[in-house]
Design a protein around this motif. Structure first.
Motif, PDB file in Angstrom:
ATOM      1  N   SER A  13      37.251  51.628  44.141  1.00 43.98           N
ATOM      2  CA  SER A  13      36.600  51.128  45.346  1.00 43.98           C
ATOM      3  C   SER A  13      35.232  50.613  44.950  1.00 43.98           C
ATOM      4  O   SER A  13      34.565  51.206  44.106  1.00 43.98           O
ATOM      5  N   PHE A  14      34.814  49.533  45.578  1.00 39.70           N
ATOM      6  CA  PHE A  14      33.546  48.912  45.230  1.00 39.70           C
ATOM      7  C   PHE A  14      32.731  48.639  46.476  1.00 39.70           C
ATOM      8  O   PHE A  14      33.265  48.551  47.563  1.00 39.70           O
ATOM      9  N   LYS A  15      31.430  48.464  46.286  1.00 37.02           N
ATOM     10  CA  LYS A  15      30.531  48.056  47.354  1.00 37.02           C
ATOM     11  C   LYS A  15      30.071  46.642  47.056  1.00 37.02           C
ATOM     12  O   LYS A  15      29.785  46.296  45.906  1.00 37.02           O
ATOM     13  N   LEU A  16      29.985  45.833  48.078  1.00 32.38           N
ATOM     14  CA  LEU A  16      29.680  44.413  47.926  1.00 32.38           C
ATOM     15  C   LEU A  16      28.415  44.165  47.114  1.00 32.38           C
ATOM     16  O   LEU A  16      28.408  43.344  46.214  1.00 32.38           O
ATOM     17  N   GLY A  17      27.364  44.891  47.372  1.00 31.57           N
ATOM     18  CA  GLY A  17      26.095  44.676  46.681  1.00 31.57           C
ATOM     19  C   GLY A  17      26.032  45.265  45.282  1.00 31.57           C
ATOM     20  O   GLY A  17      25.066  45.040  44.555  1.00 31.57           O
ATOM     21  N   GLN A  18      27.054  46.018  44.900  1.00 38.26           N
ATOM     22  CA  GLN A  18      27.057  46.685  43.591  1.00 38.26           C
ATOM     23  C   GLN A  18      28.367  46.405  42.858  1.00 38.26           C
ATOM     24  O   GLN A  18      28.992  47.301  42.309  1.00 38.26           O
ATOM     25  N   MET A  19      28.749  45.158  42.815  1.00 42.31           N
ATOM     26  CA  MET A  19      30.034  44.790  42.228  1.00 42.31           C
ATOM     27  C   MET A  19      29.997  44.801  40.702  1.00 42.31           C
ATOM     28  O   MET A  19      29.167  44.129  40.111  1.00 42.31           O
ATOM     29  N   PRO A  20      30.906  45.518  40.085  1.00 42.58           N
ATOM     30  CA  PRO A  20      31.058  45.461  38.624  1.00 42.58           C
ATOM     31  C   PRO A  20      32.003  44.306  38.268  1.00 42.58           C
ATOM     32  O   PRO A  20      33.181  44.499  37.987  1.00 42.58           O
ATOM     33  N   TRP A  21      31.480  43.089  38.284  1.00 40.32           N
ATOM     34  CA  TRP A  21      32.308  41.898  38.105  1.00 40.32           C
ATOM     35  C   TRP A  21      33.088  41.923  36.792  1.00 40.32           C
ATOM     36  O   TRP A  21      34.217  41.437  36.728  1.00 40.32           O
ATOM     37  N   VAL A  22      32.506  42.493  35.758  1.00 35.01           N
ATOM     38  CA  VAL A  22      33.202  42.572  34.473  1.00 35.01           C
ATOM     39  C   VAL A  22      34.488  43.374  34.632  1.00 35.01           C
ATOM     40  O   VAL A  22      35.550  42.977  34.131  1.00 35.01           O
ATOM     41  N   ASP A  23      34.429  44.500  35.345  1.00 33.52           N
ATOM     42  CA  ASP A  23      35.621  45.323  35.555  1.00 33.52           C
ATOM     43  C   ASP A  23      36.687  44.562  36.355  1.00 33.52           C
ATOM     44  O   ASP A  23      37.878  44.648  36.037  1.00 33.52           O
ATOM     45  N   ASN A  30      43.943  42.395  41.057  1.00 30.81           N
ATOM     46  CA  ASN A  30      43.080  42.954  42.083  1.00 30.81           C
ATOM     47  C   ASN A  30      43.762  42.743  43.428  1.00 30.81           C
ATOM     48  O   ASN A  30      44.242  41.652  43.728  1.00 30.81           O
ATOM     49  N   PHE A  31      43.805  43.820  44.227  1.00 32.38           N
ATOM     50  CA  PHE A  31      44.429  43.792  45.543  1.00 32.38           C
ATOM     51  C   PHE A  31      43.349  43.965  46.591  1.00 32.38           C
ATOM     52  O   PHE A  31      42.512  44.861  46.477  1.00 32.38           O
ATOM     53  N   PHE A  32      43.396  43.118  47.591  1.00 33.14           N
ATOM     54  CA  PHE A  32      42.411  43.153  48.667  1.00 33.14           C
ATOM     55  C   PHE A  32      43.124  43.441  49.981  1.00 33.14           C
ATOM     56  O   PHE A  32      43.959  42.661  50.430  1.00 33.14           O
ATOM     57  N   GLN A  33      42.800  44.569  50.593  1.00 27.57           N
ATOM     58  CA  GLN A  33      43.382  44.976  51.864  1.00 27.57           C
ATOM     59  C   GLN A  33      42.587  44.326  52.990  1.00 27.57           C
ATOM     60  O   GLN A  33      41.389  44.589  53.137  1.00 27.57           O
ATOM     61  N   ILE A  34      43.239  43.485  53.794  1.00 23.75           N
ATOM     62  CA  ILE A  34      42.529  42.788  54.863  1.00 23.75           C
ATOM     63  C   ILE A  34      43.274  42.971  56.175  1.00 23.75           C
ATOM     64  O   ILE A  34      44.469  42.697  56.280  1.00 23.75           O
ATOM     65  N   GLY A  35      42.525  43.448  57.161  1.00 23.06           N
ATOM     66  CA  GLY A  35      43.048  43.645  58.513  1.00 23.06           C
ATOM     67  C   GLY A  35      41.993  43.243  59.518  1.00 23.06           C
ATOM     68  O   GLY A  35      41.003  42.598  59.186  1.00 23.06           O
ATOM     69  N   GLY A 174      49.200  67.684  56.788  1.00 21.80           N
ATOM     70  CA  GLY A 174      47.832  68.101  56.508  1.00 21.80           C
ATOM     71  C   GLY A 174      46.872  66.988  56.855  1.00 21.80           C
ATOM     72  O   GLY A 174      47.250  65.985  57.481  1.00 21.80           O
ATOM     73  N   HIS A 175      45.649  67.151  56.438  1.00 23.76           N
ATOM     74  CA  HIS A 175      44.630  66.143  56.685  1.00 23.76           C
ATOM     75  C   HIS A 175      44.873  64.946  55.756  1.00 23.76           C
ATOM     76  O   HIS A 175      45.088  65.110  54.572  1.00 23.76           O
ATOM     77  N   HIS A 176      44.884  63.741  56.308  1.00 21.27           N
ATOM     78  CA  HIS A 176      45.091  62.534  55.523  1.00 21.27           C
ATOM     79  C   HIS A 176      43.968  61.547  55.802  1.00 21.27           C
ATOM     80  O   HIS A 176      43.505  61.447  56.927  1.00 21.27           O
ATOM     81  N   THR A 177      43.574  60.857  54.797  1.00 23.55           N
ATOM     82  CA  THR A 177      42.618  59.780  54.947  1.00 23.55           C
ATOM     83  C   THR A 177      43.347  58.474  54.716  1.00 23.55           C
ATOM     84  O   THR A 177      44.050  58.320  53.731  1.00 23.55           O
ATOM     85  N   VAL A 178      43.210  57.547  55.631  1.00 28.26           N
ATOM     86  CA  VAL A 178      43.852  56.242  55.507  1.00 28.26           C
ATOM     87  C   VAL A 178      42.778  55.233  55.134  1.00 28.26           C
ATOM     88  O   VAL A 178      41.772  55.125  55.825  1.00 28.26           O
ATOM     89  N   TRP A 179      43.004  54.495  54.066  1.00 37.18           N
ATOM     90  CA  TRP A 179      42.038  53.481  53.601  1.00 37.18           C
ATOM     91  C   TRP A 179      42.539  52.114  53.957  1.00 37.18           C
ATOM     92  O   TRP A 179      43.643  51.775  53.840  1.00 37.18           O
TER      93      TRP A 179
END
Length: 179
Positions: A13-23, A30-35, A174-179
């Motif tokens: 997971s990445f943050k827009l302002g802290q992108m590790p472009w090399v990675d 790269n998969f981008f989840q868009i909704g 149980g407890h689930h987190t959906v991303w």
């Protein structure tokens, strides 16, 4: 996160302002989840515009998403109008001006008539969609490969994921987190 997924691929997971472009550039894919939620998917969409990848599209009509970004969050009328003009011409631009001016009171009409889906996927190398309706709508107008991958259960607007699992399997969850 599902531990089985971690065995198949590295998930980051990445943050827009802290992108590790090399990675990102070194990754196999790269998969981008868009909704439709600009809070969850806004930064992902912005990154997908800067770095091509495979878009997993959760919704066919994304006008609510772009309204949340262009009008509500960024207050960027010019970019909104440019997008609407690019995809829908003069009439789309005129309707977009009205939508922006009236604080999206006509958002249902806008989403139905002007889904803005192509704006969300214009830099994609491939698409994964979850419904036949989305597949049928995009297969004719999308140049990249598109795959239909239906969800393993029917989404219900009145039940939570845990309630659905309980009713379908008879098991507690149980407890689930959906991303």
């Amino acid at each position: 996160m599902d531990q089985a997924l971690k065995k198949q691929a590295e998930v980051c997971s990445f943050k827009l302002g802290q992108m590790p472009w090399v990675d990102l550039n070194r990754a196999d894919a790269n998969f981008f989840q868009i909704g439709n939620n600009p809070l969850f998917h806004g930064s992902i969409w912005q990154i997908s515009r800067l770095h091509a990848g495979i878009v997993v599209l959760h919704d066919l009509r994304l006008h609510h998403f772009f309204d949340g970004l262009f009008r509500a969050q960024w207050r960027d009328l010019n970019s909104y109008l440019a997008a609407m003009d690019k995809y829908y011409g003069d009439q789309g631009r005129r309707d977009a001006e009205e939508c922006f001016r009236n604080n999206a009171r006509n958002i249902a009409y806008m989403a139905e008539r002007y889904p803005l889906t192509q704006l969300a996927v214009e830099n994609s190398l491939g698409l994964v969609v979850h419904t036949k309706e989305t597949f049928d709508a995009l297969v004719k107008e999308t140049l990249c490969p598109i795959v239909l991958a239906p969800l393993p259960f029917a989404a219900s607007p009145t039940s939570t994921t845990a309630e659905r699992v309980r009713s379908e399997t008879g098991k507690q969850t149980g407890h689930h987190t959906v991303w």
